[in-house]
Scaffold this active site. Structure first.
Site, PDB file in Angstrom:
ATOM      1  N   GLY A  55      41.834 -65.025  47.120  1.00 22.94           N
ATOM      2  CA  GLY A  55      42.979 -65.466  47.915  1.00 22.94           C
ATOM      3  C   GLY A  55      42.489 -65.888  49.281  1.00 22.94           C
ATOM      4  CD  GLN A  60      41.409 -64.888  55.003  1.00 26.59           C
ATOM      5  OE1 GLN A  60      42.201 -65.051  54.087  1.00 26.59           O
ATOM      6  NE2 GLN A  60      40.257 -64.245  54.864  1.00 26.59           N
ATOM      7  CB  CYS A 103      38.571 -59.401  53.830  1.00 28.02           C
ATOM      8  SG  CYS A 103      39.449 -60.660  54.785  1.00 28.02           S
ATOM      9  CG  LEU A 104      36.912 -64.889  51.269  1.00 25.41           C
ATOM     10  CD1 LEU A 104      37.547 -66.233  50.957  1.00 25.41           C
ATOM     11  CD2 LEU A 104      35.567 -64.746  50.600  1.00 25.41           C
ATOM     12  CG  HIS A 145      43.896 -59.050  51.288  1.00 27.03           C
ATOM     13  ND1 HIS A 145      42.865 -58.149  51.414  1.00 27.03           N
ATOM     14  CD2 HIS A 145      43.505 -60.159  51.962  1.00 27.03           C
ATOM     15  CE1 HIS A 145      41.888 -58.695  52.140  1.00 27.03           C
ATOM     16  NE2 HIS A 145      42.258 -59.920  52.472  1.00 27.03           N
ATOM     17  CD  GLU A 146      44.853 -63.599  50.850  1.00 26.81           C
ATOM     18  OE1 GLU A 146      44.804 -64.093  51.993  1.00 26.81           O
ATOM     19  OE2 GLU A 146      43.851 -63.136  50.282  1.00 26.81           O
ATOM     20  CG  HIS A 149      44.578 -62.243  55.993  1.00 24.16           C
ATOM     21  ND1 HIS A 149      43.680 -61.903  56.978  1.00 24.16           N
ATOM     22  CD2 HIS A 149      43.930 -62.072  54.813  1.00 24.16           C
ATOM     23  CE1 HIS A 149      42.540 -61.538  56.423  1.00 24.16           C
ATOM     24  NE2 HIS A 149      42.671 -61.616  55.108  1.00 24.16           N
TER      25      HIS A 149
END
Length: 176
Positions: A55, A60, A103-104, A145-146, A149
């Site tokens: 995701g 991000q 996480c990226l 999670h998204e 963000h």
């Protein structure tokens, strides 16, 4: 490059890393549904696949708009691919699962993270049509999670106790 694909074209954008203020700023709602929004979604898919993510939220990649994309499986092995514009997490329930999460924007680190086993997100698609996404297991984790963000959070914020202490130590060690 990941073997996963998205049918549209796009350009890879740099991932913003923990410490970048854009990750800690609540994103603005999308008000204009146009070709620029479609390009953003395409770019986000390409970037997510390039980085081998499940995701990706718009902030991000440095864009402070409420948009995320996803490509991940639920607890029954069904693959879900899509995007949500102006998402609202309307349900997060079904018990708590504590599993490793990464996480990226925090590359190379994974920590045991509590998430609800079921999640429902409502919003719109790139054309402004209503969208509703429901997930279980890993997909529910991804949705939570998204959405986090887009509110200016990162997954480390939901950690507590020893997991949080371990995460803070690991981040301090990375920063030297």
């Amino acid at each position: 490059m990941s073997k996963r694909t998205h049918t549209r074209r796009g350009t890879t954008r740099p991932i913003r890393l923990l410490g970048d203020p854009v990750l800690r700023t609540e994103c603005d709602p999308v008000r204009t549904f146009d070709a620029a929004l479609e390009r953003l979604v395409d770019d986000m898919f390409v970037t997510m696949y390039e980085e081998d993510g499940a995701g990706l939220a718009a902030n991000q990649v440095g864009v402070g708009l409420q948009v995320f994309v996803y490509d991940c499986e639920d607890d029954k092995g069904r693959r879900h691919i899509g995007h949500v514009v102006n998402p609202r997490l309307v349900a997060a329930d079904g018990g708590t699962l504590v599993e490793p999460e990464g996480c990226l924007s925090v590359p190379g680190l994974r920590f045991e993270t509590p998430r609800h086993a079921h999640a429902v997100v409502e919003g719109m698609d790139v054309k402004g049509r209503p969208a509703r996404v429901e997930g279980t297991g890993y997909f529910a984790r991804c949705l939570q999670h998204e959405c986090g963000h887009l509110g200016g959070g990162v997954y480390l914020d939901v950690l507590s106790g020893e997991a949080r202490r371990e995460a803070m130590r690991a981040i301090r060690d990375l920063r030297g």
